[in-house]
Motif scaffolding. Structure first.
Motif, PDB file in Angstrom:
ATOM      1  N   LEU A 242     -10.766   4.324  -5.395  1.00 24.82           N
ATOM      2  CA  LEU A 242     -11.419   3.687  -4.247  1.00 24.82           C
ATOM      3  C   LEU A 242     -10.389   3.180  -3.245  1.00 24.82           C
ATOM      4  O   LEU A 242     -10.540   3.359  -2.033  1.00 24.82           O
ATOM      5  CB  LEU A 242     -12.293   2.525  -4.723  1.00 24.82           C
ATOM      6  CG  LEU A 242     -13.586   2.873  -5.463  1.00 24.82           C
ATOM      7  CD1 LEU A 242     -14.281   1.603  -5.931  1.00 24.82           C
ATOM      8  CD2 LEU A 242     -14.526   3.685  -4.571  1.00 24.82           C
ATOM      9  N   LEU A 243      -9.328   2.562  -3.759  1.00 23.64           N
ATOM     10  CA  LEU A 243      -8.299   2.026  -2.863  1.00 23.64           C
ATOM     11  C   LEU A 243      -7.520   3.128  -2.171  1.00 23.64           C
ATOM     12  O   LEU A 243      -7.062   2.945  -1.035  1.00 23.64           O
ATOM     13  CB  LEU A 243      -7.341   1.137  -3.660  1.00 23.64           C
ATOM     14  CG  LEU A 243      -6.203   0.489  -2.850  1.00 23.64           C
ATOM     15  CD1 LEU A 243      -6.752  -0.405  -1.747  1.00 23.64           C
ATOM     16  CD2 LEU A 243      -5.269  -0.288  -3.778  1.00 23.64           C
TER      17      LEU A 243
ATOM     18  N   ASP B  71      -8.251   5.973  -0.692  1.00 22.11           N
ATOM     19  CA  ASP B  71      -8.749   6.406   0.618  1.00 22.11           C
ATOM     20  C   ASP B  71      -8.477   5.344   1.677  1.00 22.11           C
ATOM     21  O   ASP B  71      -8.017   5.649   2.781  1.00 22.11           O
ATOM     22  CB  ASP B  71     -10.246   6.707   0.526  1.00 22.11           C
ATOM     23  CG  ASP B  71     -10.827   7.145   1.863  1.00 22.11           C
ATOM     24  OD1 ASP B  71     -10.329   8.143   2.423  1.00 22.11           O
ATOM     25  OD2 ASP B  71     -11.767   6.496   2.359  1.00 22.11           O
ATOM     26  N   TYR B  72      -8.743   4.082   1.345  1.00 19.35           N
ATOM     27  CA  TYR B  72      -8.497   3.008   2.308  1.00 19.35           C
ATOM     28  C   TYR B  72      -7.007   2.881   2.618  1.00 19.35           C
ATOM     29  O   TYR B  72      -6.617   2.679   3.775  1.00 19.35           O
ATOM     30  CB  TYR B  72      -9.022   1.678   1.764  1.00 19.35           C
ATOM     31  CG  TYR B  72     -10.526   1.572   1.770  1.00 19.35           C
ATOM     32  CD1 TYR B  72     -11.230   1.335   2.949  1.00 19.35           C
ATOM     33  CD2 TYR B  72     -11.249   1.714   0.589  1.00 19.35           C
ATOM     34  CE1 TYR B  72     -12.619   1.235   2.953  1.00 19.35           C
ATOM     35  CE2 TYR B  72     -12.638   1.623   0.588  1.00 19.35           C
ATOM     36  CZ  TYR B  72     -13.314   1.380   1.773  1.00 19.35           C
ATOM     37  OH  TYR B  72     -14.684   1.296   1.780  1.00 19.35           O
ATOM     38  N   ALA B  73      -6.175   2.984   1.594  1.00 17.90           N
ATOM     39  CA  ALA B  73      -4.735   2.845   1.797  1.00 17.90           C
ATOM     40  C   ALA B  73      -4.201   3.925   2.730  1.00 17.90           C
ATOM     41  O   ALA B  73      -3.378   3.648   3.617  1.00 17.90           O
ATOM     42  CB  ALA B  73      -4.013   2.906   0.449  1.00 17.90           C
ATOM     43  N   GLU B  74      -4.661   5.152   2.552  1.00 14.06           N
ATOM     44  CA  GLU B  74      -4.211   6.249   3.414  1.00 14.06           C
ATOM     45  C   GLU B  74      -4.583   5.983   4.860  1.00 14.06           C
ATOM     46  O   GLU B  74      -3.784   6.189   5.779  1.00 14.06           O
ATOM     47  CB  GLU B  74      -4.814   7.568   2.919  1.00 14.06           C
ATOM     48  CG  GLU B  74      -4.205   8.071   1.623  1.00 14.06           C
ATOM     49  CD  GLU B  74      -4.948   9.255   1.046  1.00 14.06           C
ATOM     50  OE1 GLU B  74      -6.137   9.422   1.376  1.00 14.06           O
ATOM     51  OE2 GLU B  74      -4.336   9.998   0.252  1.00 14.06           O
ATOM     52  N   ARG B  75      -5.813   5.516   5.075  1.00 18.04           N
ATOM     53  CA  ARG B  75      -6.271   5.255   6.444  1.00 18.04           C
ATOM     54  C   ARG B  75      -5.554   4.059   7.056  1.00 18.04           C
ATOM     55  O   ARG B  75      -5.200   4.080   8.245  1.00 18.04           O
ATOM     56  CB  ARG B  75      -7.784   5.033   6.453  1.00 18.04           C
ATOM     57  CG  ARG B  75      -8.581   6.335   6.279  1.00 18.04           C
ATOM     58  CD  ARG B  75     -10.060   6.106   6.449  1.00 18.04           C
ATOM     59  NE  ARG B  75     -10.660   5.555   5.232  1.00 18.04           N
ATOM     60  CZ  ARG B  75     -11.870   5.009   5.199  1.00 18.04           C
ATOM     61  NH1 ARG B  75     -12.589   4.899   6.298  1.00 18.04           N
ATOM     62  NH2 ARG B  75     -12.363   4.559   4.048  1.00 18.04           N
ATOM     63  N   ILE B  76      -5.322   3.005   6.272  1.00 22.33           N
ATOM     64  CA  ILE B  76      -4.634   1.818   6.791  1.00 22.33           C
ATOM     65  C   ILE B  76      -3.208   2.163   7.208  1.00 22.33           C
ATOM     66  O   ILE B  76      -2.751   1.766   8.289  1.00 22.33           O
ATOM     67  CB  ILE B  76      -4.634   0.701   5.729  1.00 22.33           C
ATOM     68  CG1 ILE B  76      -6.052   0.139   5.568  1.00 22.33           C
ATOM     69  CG2 ILE B  76      -3.661  -0.411   6.111  1.00 22.33           C
ATOM     70  CD1 ILE B  76      -6.212  -0.761   4.358  1.00 22.33           C
TER      71      ILE B  76
ATOM     72  N   SER C 144     -11.058   2.068  -9.687  1.00 21.43           N
ATOM     73  CA  SER C 144     -10.696   1.190  -8.567  1.00 21.43           C
ATOM     74  C   SER C 144      -9.525   1.768  -7.779  1.00 21.43           C
ATOM     75  O   SER C 144      -9.471   1.653  -6.545  1.00 21.43           O
ATOM     76  CB  SER C 144     -10.336  -0.201  -9.088  1.00 21.43           C
ATOM     77  OG  SER C 144     -11.446  -0.817  -9.710  1.00 21.43           O
TER      78      SER C 144
ATOM     79  N   LEU D 139       0.828  -1.202   0.000  1.00 24.65           N
ATOM     80  CA  LEU D 139       0.000   0.000   0.000  1.00 24.65           C
ATOM     81  C   LEU D 139       0.867   1.258   0.000  1.00 24.65           C
ATOM     82  O   LEU D 139       0.501   2.266  -0.600  1.00 24.65           O
ATOM     83  CB  LEU D 139      -0.942  -0.008   1.206  1.00 24.65           C
ATOM     84  CG  LEU D 139      -2.008  -1.107   1.199  1.00 24.65           C
ATOM     85  CD1 LEU D 139      -2.840  -1.040   2.469  1.00 24.65           C
ATOM     86  CD2 LEU D 139      -2.901  -0.985  -0.029  1.00 24.65           C
TER      87      LEU D 139
ATOM     88  N   ASP E 213     -13.471  16.667   7.582  1.00 22.61           N
ATOM     89  CA  ASP E 213     -12.487  15.669   8.005  1.00 22.61           C
ATOM     90  C   ASP E 213     -11.337  16.274   8.799  1.00 22.61           C
ATOM     91  O   ASP E 213     -10.353  15.571   9.079  1.00 22.61           O
ATOM     92  CB  ASP E 213     -11.928  14.933   6.782  1.00 22.61           C
ATOM     93  CG  ASP E 213     -12.986  14.087   6.083  1.00 22.61           C
ATOM     94  OD1 ASP E 213     -13.948  13.671   6.752  1.00 22.61           O
ATOM     95  OD2 ASP E 213     -12.863  13.872   4.860  1.00 22.61           O
TER      96      ASP E 213
END
Length: 282
Positions: free
Chosen positions: A63-64, A66-71, A60, A6, A153
């Motif tokens: 979409l990934l 945002d999740y990658a930044e949070r993870i 795609s 990521l 945010d």
């Protein structure tokens, strides 16, 4: 998915280029390409459009992102909580305006470094708008900005109160004389520039030309040479090197008052290094 994958994905997304991402990650380009392909195969979708010059995110990929930044942020938070239970350590990146970095931060950072020598502090200067974008993109941990903070945010806490003054060549002695043909400002996204342009429009001082600069010294030197006017905090322009070269004019209260905020991401527990900085300001 692995956190390392990521991180590579995020770097490619931000740089828009496999080669530039490889340079930042200090690895060979083929390794970055392979890791991205492996991630795409695991997810069963393309994450990037390959172009003749660089790459861009697919649907795609967005979409990934945002999740990658949070993870990655959560992984960093977890690691810090476990490995640094007491004293602040590690890297702390802070976005800041040029003026804040020049005047407000030096004494604060001297004290911070004395108290927390194991923190590697990195300042990234830029206009408020740019710093907020870096914060939302997880490129910095916090940011000193001015102006209104309206993003859902983000959380903003008051850091400093500034009084903006109109800075002019020394031969101008009153606001009534001001009818500028040029304003000397930082690049777009600067809160002081926005305040100046709004004041010029409201008071009918139109039209005007804009000259952009990257430093306080450049702006003040050109004001002193008679090239135009600017808005800057009194704490900046009252330094001794500027006293004899320019005139400073008090502005109406609704124009002059400007708060500098320390902004962080909502929903995240501040790391110990950031919390220590917040405590020193508070």
């Amino acid at each position: 998915m692995e956190v390392s994958e990521l991180k590579i994905f995020l770097t490619v997304a931000r740089k828009g280029s496999i080669s530039r991402a490889a340079e930042e990650l200090h690895c060979v380009q083929s390794n970055v390409t392979t890791r991205i392909k492996q991630l795409e195969e695991r997810l069963g979708t393309l994450l990037f459009h390959r172009k003749s010059k660089g790459v861009s995110l697919t649907h795609s990929g967005h979409l990934l992102l945002d999740y990658a930044e949070r993870i990655i942020a959560l992984a960093k938070e977890a690691e810090e909580a476990i490995t640094n239970p007491d004293e602040p350590k590690g890297r702390l990146s802070i976005g800041t305006m040029e003026t804040t970095a020049a005047v407000r931060l030096p004494p604060l950072l001297v004290n911070y470094h004395r108290l927390y020598p194991q923190v590697e502090l990195n300042l990234v200067t830029g206009p408020s708008e740019t710093s907020l974008k870096r914060l939302l993109d997880f490129q910095v941990d916090g940011a000193f900005v001015a102006g209104e903070i309206a993003h859902a945010d983000l959380i903003a806490e008051k850091a400093f109160e500034e009084e903006l003054v109109l800075v002019t060549p020394p031969d101008l002695t009153s606001l009534e004389q001001i009818n500028p043909s040029k304003i000397l400002v930082f690049r777009a996204g600067c809160s002081y520039r926005a305040q100046l342009e709004g004041w010029l429009r409201r008071t009918g001082r139109l039209p005007y030309q804009i000259m952009e600069f990257g430093s306080i010294e450049g702006i003040m030197g050109c004001v002193a040479a008679g090239m135009g006017v600017t808005f800057l905090p009194r704490s900046v322009v009252e330094r001794p090197q500027y006293q004899d070269n320019c005139s400073f004019h008090r502005l109406p209260k609704d124009v002059a008052e400007m708060v500098t905020w320390l902004v962080r991401r909502r929903g995240e527990t501040p790391g110990k290094a950031l919390q220590a900085l917040m405590d020193l300001i508070g």
